[in-house]
Scaffold this motif. Sequence first.
Motif, short mmCIF file in Angstrom:
data_model
loop_
_atom_site.label_atom_id
_atom_site.label_comp_id
_atom_site.label_asym_id
_atom_site.label_seq_id
_atom_site.Cartn_x
_atom_site.Cartn_y
_atom_site.Cartn_z
N ALA A 134 0.84 -1.20 0.00
CA ALA A 134 0.00 0.00 0.00
C ALA A 134 0.86 1.24 0.00
O ALA A 134 1.89 1.29 0.68
CB ALA A 134 -0.93 0.02 1.21
N GLN A 135 0.44 2.25 -0.74
CA GLN A 135 1.06 3.57 -0.66
C GLN A 135 0.33 4.38 0.41
O GLN A 135 -0.90 4.36 0.48
CB GLN A 135 0.98 4.30 -2.00
N VAL A 136 1.09 5.11 1.22
CA VAL A 136 0.49 5.81 2.35
C VAL A 136 0.77 7.32 2.36
O VAL A 136 0.25 8.03 3.21
CB VAL A 136 0.97 5.21 3.69
N ASN A 137 1.58 7.80 1.41
CA ASN A 137 1.98 9.21 1.47
C ASN A 137 2.52 9.66 0.11
O ASN A 137 3.05 8.87 -0.65
CB ASN A 137 3.06 9.39 2.54
N ALA A 138 2.39 10.95 -0.16
CA ALA A 138 3.07 11.59 -1.29
C ALA A 138 3.16 13.07 -1.01
O ALA A 138 2.23 13.67 -0.46
CB ALA A 138 2.34 11.34 -2.60
N ALA A 266 6.76 13.77 -7.33
CA ALA A 266 6.55 13.78 -5.88
C ALA A 266 7.48 12.78 -5.21
O ALA A 266 7.90 11.78 -5.81
CB ALA A 266 5.10 13.44 -5.54
N ALA A 267 7.78 13.05 -3.96
CA ALA A 267 8.40 12.05 -3.10
C ALA A 267 7.25 11.27 -2.47
O ALA A 267 6.21 11.85 -2.15
CB ALA A 267 9.24 12.72 -2.02
N TRP A 268 7.42 9.96 -2.29
CA TRP A 268 6.33 9.15 -1.75
C TRP A 268 6.87 8.01 -0.90
O TRP A 268 8.06 7.68 -0.95
CB TRP A 268 5.43 8.61 -2.85
N ARG A 269 5.98 7.45 -0.10
CA ARG A 269 6.31 6.33 0.77
C ARG A 269 5.19 5.30 0.69
O ARG A 269 4.02 5.65 0.56
CB ARG A 269 6.46 6.80 2.22
N GLY A 270 5.58 4.03 0.79
CA GLY A 270 4.58 2.97 0.76
C GLY A 270 5.11 1.72 1.44
O GLY A 270 6.32 1.49 1.50
N VAL A 271 4.21 0.91 1.95
CA VAL A 271 4.59 -0.33 2.62
C VAL A 271 4.76 -1.42 1.57
O VAL A 271 3.91 -1.60 0.69
CB VAL A 271 3.53 -0.73 3.66
N ALA A 272 5.87 -2.14 1.68
CA ALA A 272 6.17 -3.22 0.74
C ALA A 272 6.89 -4.33 1.48
O ALA A 272 7.42 -4.15 2.57
CB ALA A 272 7.02 -2.71 -0.41
N GLY A 273 6.93 -5.50 0.86
CA GLY A 273 7.65 -6.64 1.41
C GLY A 273 8.48 -7.28 0.33
O GLY A 273 8.53 -6.80 -0.81
N PRO A 274 9.15 -8.36 0.63
CA PRO A 274 9.91 -9.07 -0.40
C PRO A 274 8.99 -9.70 -1.44
O PRO A 274 7.83 -9.96 -1.17
CB PRO A 274 10.66 -10.14 0.40
N THR A 304 -0.31 17.46 11.07
CA THR A 304 0.58 18.11 12.03
C THR A 304 2.03 18.01 11.57
O THR A 304 2.81 18.97 11.71
CB THR A 304 0.43 17.45 13.41
N ALA A 305 2.41 16.86 11.02
CA ALA A 305 3.78 16.66 10.55
C ALA A 305 4.05 17.38 9.23
O ALA A 305 5.20 17.57 8.84
CB ALA A 305 4.06 15.17 10.39
N GLY A 306 2.98 17.77 8.54
CA GLY A 306 3.14 18.47 7.27
C GLY A 306 3.24 17.55 6.07
O GLY A 306 3.64 18.00 4.99
N PHE A 307 2.87 16.28 6.23
CA PHE A 307 2.98 15.33 5.13
C PHE A 307 1.64 15.18 4.40
O PHE A 307 0.58 15.29 5.00
CB PHE A 307 3.40 13.95 5.64
N GLY A 308 1.73 14.90 3.12
CA GLY A 308 0.53 14.66 2.34
C GLY A 308 0.11 13.21 2.42
O GLY A 308 0.92 12.32 2.65
N ILE A 309 -1.18 12.95 2.26
CA ILE A 309 -1.72 11.60 2.29
C ILE A 309 -2.11 11.20 0.88
O ILE A 309 -2.83 11.93 0.19
CB ILE A 309 -2.95 11.51 3.21
N GLU A 310 -1.60 10.06 0.43
CA GLU A 310 -2.02 9.52 -0.86
C GLU A 310 -2.13 8.00 -0.72
O GLU A 310 -1.15 7.35 -0.32
CB GLU A 310 -1.05 9.90 -1.97
N TRP A 311 -3.28 7.47 -1.01
CA TRP A 311 -3.54 6.05 -0.81
C TRP A 311 -3.59 5.30 -2.14
O TRP A 311 -4.23 5.75 -3.10
CB TRP A 311 -4.86 5.83 -0.08
N ARG A 312 -2.92 4.17 -2.19
CA ARG A 312 -3.08 3.20 -3.27
C ARG A 312 -3.02 1.81 -2.66
O ARG A 312 -2.13 1.54 -1.84
CB ARG A 312 -2.00 3.35 -4.34
N GLY A 313 -3.94 0.96 -3.03
CA GLY A 313 -3.89 -0.41 -2.57
C GLY A 313 -2.79 -1.18 -3.27
O GLY A 313 -2.05 -0.62 -4.10
N ALA A 314 -2.67 -2.46 -2.97
CA ALA A 314 -1.54 -3.25 -3.45
C ALA A 314 -1.38 -3.22 -4.96
O ALA A 314 -0.29 -2.93 -5.48
CB ALA A 314 -1.68 -4.69 -2.95
N GLN A 315 -2.42 -3.52 -5.69
CA GLN A 315 -2.33 -3.59 -7.14
C GLN A 315 -2.02 -2.22 -7.74
O GLN A 315 -1.16 -2.08 -8.61
CB GLN A 315 -3.63 -4.14 -7.73
N GLU A 316 -2.72 -1.20 -7.26
CA GLU A 316 -2.50 0.15 -7.77
C GLU A 316 -1.11 0.66 -7.42
O GLU A 316 -0.47 1.35 -8.23
CB GLU A 316 -3.55 1.10 -7.20
#
Length: 339
Positions: A134-138, A266-274, A304-316
Amino acid sequence: MPPTRSTRLAVLSAALALVLAACSGGSSGARSAPDSPCDTAAGFPRRPIELIVPWAAGGGTDSVARYVGTALAERLGTQVNVVNRTGGGGVVGHSAIATARPDGTTIGLATVEITMMHWQGLTDLTHEQLTPIAQVNADAAGVTVATDAPYSDVQQLIQAASAQPGAKTASGTGRGGIWDLARAGMLLESGLAPDAIRWVPSEGAAPALQELVAGGIDVSTASLVENQTMIQAGRAKAIGVMAPERDPKFPDVPTLREQGLDFTMAAWRGVAGPAGMPADVVSELSCHLDGIVHSPEYEEFMGTAGFGIEWRGAQEFGAFMAEQDAQKGEIMRTAGLAG
């Protein structure tokens, strides 16, 4: 009448079952939070989960990971340990995610650098060696200039760069970093050479912003959030944001698309595994992350932290990483930033 031996055993068995259910953080299907009914993967998790962060403790990625880890632990009913694995410009941490056992007990917070590092020649690792969850931020790149700069929109800046190629300078990170790619991509989209605005490497957005207000550089392409202190103080002005839509925190700043340049970065963050994680484990983790990201608590924390929220599920998220990789490769090759 005193209870019989069989009655006492029945009561004891029921009590023991309740205790075990209350203590279980493993495979019980009842461990999900009542307000987030996610399908549970059989036998998952068998032990505490390790959440790898490829960047140093105390930074933005670390703080997002620790929030997500805490919330995920509550939903899974098991411990989630955040582990910082730094070094190599993100290579060490991302490699640790990719080479872990693919059972879901080691995951990580992957960042945009996973689509850049191999183009820079730092590693052979790519997003294809990860399982997207899942993507959790951008946080989109911005175009920030000094308050007294002689241009009020991006097209005027582009015209100035076209009239005197190389005379203007920009900064926001090291050479080949995400904000450098934002500058190069914007110039290429406008039909200019990638060095029409020269890049001055810096240690990050904050020192680059100091140089901007002091007159040492002409443009910062770091995210608007990173520059908001000086913008709000009236010492700098934002003239564009490289996002599909305007940033709600900066509603008066038009996108590049609104100004005739079809370009986003954009810079972004997302949860991933092997790679090779079981589909049911990915589905469960993605479901829980969906509940976390769309909660008022996460919105408050990120705001509060100043980060943007952007959601994508696993496939997206997987499709997004592939698109990002292709975009970064094209820009880096054209701009001479590829290794």
